[in-house]
Design an enzyme around this catalytic site. Structure first.
Site, PDB file in Angstrom:
ATOM      1  N   ASP A  24       2.673  -6.164   6.745  1.00  0.00           N
ATOM      2  CA  ASP A  24       1.697  -5.085   6.714  1.00  0.00           C
ATOM      3  C   ASP A  24       1.070  -4.878   8.096  1.00  0.00           C
ATOM      4  O   ASP A  24       0.720  -5.855   8.776  1.00  0.00           O
ATOM      5  CB  ASP A  24       0.590  -5.472   5.713  1.00  0.00           C
ATOM      6  CG  ASP A  24      -0.433  -4.377   5.528  1.00  0.00           C
ATOM      7  OD1 ASP A  24      -0.045  -3.305   5.064  1.00  0.00           O
ATOM      8  OD2 ASP A  24      -1.612  -4.600   5.862  1.00  0.00           O
ATOM      9  N   GLU A  39       6.147  -2.682   8.470  1.00  0.00           N
ATOM     10  CA  GLU A  39       5.462  -1.402   8.292  1.00  0.00           C
ATOM     11  C   GLU A  39       5.234  -0.850   9.693  1.00  0.00           C
ATOM     12  O   GLU A  39       4.198  -1.094  10.320  1.00  0.00           O
ATOM     13  CB  GLU A  39       4.121  -1.579   7.572  1.00  0.00           C
ATOM     14  CG  GLU A  39       3.547  -0.234   7.183  1.00  0.00           C
ATOM     15  CD  GLU A  39       2.033  -0.170   7.096  1.00  0.00           C
ATOM     16  OE1 GLU A  39       1.524   0.873   6.686  1.00  0.00           O
ATOM     17  OE2 GLU A  39       1.352  -1.151   7.455  1.00  0.00           O
TER      18      GLU A  39
HETATM   19  C1  NOJ Z   1      -0.925  -0.644   5.113  1.00  0.00           C
HETATM   20  C2  NOJ Z   1      -0.822  -0.689   3.623  1.00  0.00           C
HETATM   21  O1  NOJ Z   1       0.402  -0.113   3.241  1.00  0.00           O
HETATM   22  C3  NOJ Z   1      -2.025   0.064   3.092  1.00  0.00           C
HETATM   23  O2  NOJ Z   1      -1.928   0.320   1.720  1.00  0.00           O
HETATM   24  C4  NOJ Z   1      -3.250  -0.754   3.437  1.00  0.00           C
HETATM   25  O3  NOJ Z   1      -4.397  -0.047   3.026  1.00  0.00           O
HETATM   26  C5  NOJ Z   1      -3.331  -1.018   4.938  1.00  0.00           C
HETATM   27  N1  NOJ Z   1      -2.089  -1.399   5.516  1.00  0.00           N
HETATM   28  C6  NOJ Z   1      -4.299  -2.124   5.227  1.00  0.00           C
HETATM   29  O4  NOJ Z   1      -3.772  -3.344   4.809  1.00  0.00           O
END
Ligand code: NOJ
Length: 573
Positions: A231, A291
């Site tokens: 993430d 991500e």
């Molecule tokens: C990316 C995640 O996909 C999202 O849902 C989240 O709110 C943020 N990172 C913070 O962790």
């Protein structure tokens, strides 16, 4: 050491002893000797919304386990479960208060072990979501950190003195709409949070943080996890001098000045941390998915590492932002396909409106959903599907501010409605609550669940689900789709995207009408070794089959045609 930190250390130790041998994964390479993740279909499960086994209106691990046969039939090889660890749920799990346990709302560690083992029986691997940038403000590390300026864990987070009375250390902003610094009156310093104030950023410059986080990944690898989706990797490091970000012209959606986040995003140090994280992953033959919100293909390439030593699968999230046209998709795919590293394609996830709604025109939406499936599931690369995408699930945004659950939707209403709309319950049937739960679901199901659901669509040859199954089956059985190169065709056609996938065993032609009007693209494949191409149709939607030798193909609005081609003039075809 506080009692909860001691418990965390003990949990890590026990997991190491008890689970080392218990959860070996299927072999890391496939029959052709390639890493399994290159040809796997990944499927993102948002656990709150997938299947509720205990009737509390919220999905859980046993719910996921009960649906593994469905996932297996669909052709899924790996599920990525978004955070299911203990969490106050301010950001629905992305605020982790314990990295080595399961939130009781989702089940227990035993339930998790059962899920992994049931998945393995169906050749499905389990990927977890690793929230690397921040913890919850309720994590034992942060509670200690906040307790005093001299606390053992103080330096595990980013603390700093005020710049002056009521002035945070610098101008950085949280992406979720508030300032990025929160003042702590007890210790008279600010702490930094790129996301919600309840999600303080970890200080990755502290080696103890890195060690603890790496140990958390080992805990799960030993329980049989096949990898992690990482993430928010972009935000791992901050400038040690905390310099102000340059201010850009214009305002963001919360009405704040726009910033060039040069000092709190994509700092070069993060690549070194990813390399070290990868070394740990390699001990377990695990895969790391990123991500990775990149601005261009060059930035995406950096995430593979110079020697392929960072992420195996940095997601190409730029794809979700392209203008919907044959031209922009063609140009983008060409660039990603020729970049270093294996492409990882995504068209939907839990942070962006569903692809069905983004691309749909309200008239041909099912056909567009099928075309998008035919597109990204026939490319060279790994696809990551989002639950319900295969049904044509659409966004169901909150109708009023009072209904909003996602805090950014409350803060930014009505311009920013939050992400509830793309997180609604999986649509299993046309029955109450779309068959997701016998209790009122945490988010409402849309009207379209009556027609777009697993039960109804399974019985319909022409449904979006049946189409996805066909494409996925082709992708797994046709050598050209498994290992073939990507060759763009008709590159100046503004409406139709066409390409070949070519292996030494066969060649497949894919033709996609990205427009709402019928098209008849012509093909001259002589230079590619097919002077008189013969076709054997593999996949069709709203397309007329070519007569005899392929010259042109008629496609209705958003039509799809894919065929194995061979040369009529060649002696052995
Ligand atoms: C990316 C995640 O996909 C999202 O849902 C989240 O709110 C943020 N990172 C913070 O962790």
């Amino acid at each position: 050491m506080t009692a909860s930190i001691r418990r965390w250390a003990l949990a890590l130790l026990l997991a190491g002893c008890c689970n080392a041998l218990a959860h070996a994964q299927p072999a890391p390479k496939n029959a052709t000797g390639q890493e399994w993740w290159r040809h796997a279909i990944f499927y993102e499960v948002y656990p709150r919304s997938f299947a509720d086994s205990n009737s509390d209106g919220i999905g859980d691990l046993n719910g996921i386990a009960a649906k593994l046969d469905y996932l297996h039939d669909l052709g899924v090889d790996a599920i990525w479960i978004t955070p299911c660890f203990p969490s106050p749920q301010v950001d629905f799990g992305y605020d982790v208060s314990d990295y080595v346990n399961i939130d009781p709302m989702y089940g227990t560690l035993d339930d998790f072990d059962r899920l992994v083992s049931e998945a393995r029986k169906r050749n499905i691997r389990v990927i977890l979501d690793f929230v690397v940038n921040h913890t919850s403000d309720q994590h034992a590390w942060f509670l200690d950190s906040k307790s005093s300026k001299t606390a053992a864990y103080r330096d595990w987070y980013v603390w700093h003195d005020a710049k002056g009375p009521n002035r945070p250390p610098n101008n950085w902003l949280s992406t979720f709409g508030s300032p990025a610094w929160k003042y702590d009156p007890a210790t008279k310093q600010y702490y930094y949070h790129y996301f919600y104030p309840e999600q303080p950023d970890l200080n990755w410059r502290n080696p103890a943080v890195e060690k603890a986080m790496f140990d958390a990944t080992r805990f799960w690898y030993k329980r049989g996890v096949a990898g992690f989706r990482l993430d928010a990797v972009d935000t791992l490091y901050e400038d040690p001098q905390l310099r102000d970000d340059p201010v850009l012209p214009g305002k963001d959606k919360f009405g704040r000045p726009k910033l060039d986040e040069k000092y709190n995003k994509k700092l070069p140090e993060l690549h070194l941390a990813l390399q070290r994280l990868r070394t740990v992953a390699d001990e377990y033959d695990a895969v790391l998915i990123g991500e990775t919100w990149t601005n261009d293909v060059k930035e995406l390439e950096e995430y593979y590492g110079n020697n392929g030593n960072e992420l195996q699968l940095p997601m190409d999230l730029q794809l979700t932002k392209l203008t919907f046209s044959a031209k922009s998709f063609r140009e983008h795919i060409k660039a990603v396909d020729s970049a270093r590293g294996w492409p990882t394609y995504v068209i939907s996830n839990h942070d962006i409106p569903r692809s069905y709604t983004r691309y749909g025109d309200g008239v041909h939406s099912d056909d567009i959903a099928k075309m998008m499936a035919a597109f990204y599931l026939t490319l060279r690369g790994t696809p990551i599907m989002y639950y319900g995408e295969e049904l044509g699930m659409q966004n169901n945004d909150p109708k009023s501010k009072e209904d909003v659950k996602d805090p950014i939707g409350v803060l930014g209403w009505p311009k920013e409605k939050g992400r509830d709309g793309e997180r609604t319950p999986m649509q299993w049937s046309a029955g109450p609550n779309a068959g997701f739960s016998s209790a009122k679901p945490w988010l409402p199901v849309p009207e379209s669940a009556k027609t777009h659901n697993v039960e109804t669509e399974t019985g319909n040859e022409r449904s979006v689900l049946s189409f996805y199954k066909k494409v996925i089956h082709l992708r797994k059985t046709e050598p050209a789709l498994i290992e073939g190169s990507y060759i763009p065709l008709n590159e100046s056609d503004p409406n139709v995207l066409s390409y070949l996938r070519k292996s030494d065993k066969e060649t497949i032609l894919v033709v996609l009408n990205f427009s709402a009007t019928p098209q008849t693209p012509r093909f001259d494949l002589a230079k590619l070794g097919f002077p008189s191409p013969k076709t054997e149709a593999l996949l069709e939607n709203a397309a007329g089959a070519p007569d005899g030798v392929l010259k042109s193909i008629k496609l209705d609005a958003y039509g799809v045609y894919a065929a194995r081609i061979s040369d009529a003039a060649a002696p052995h075809n």
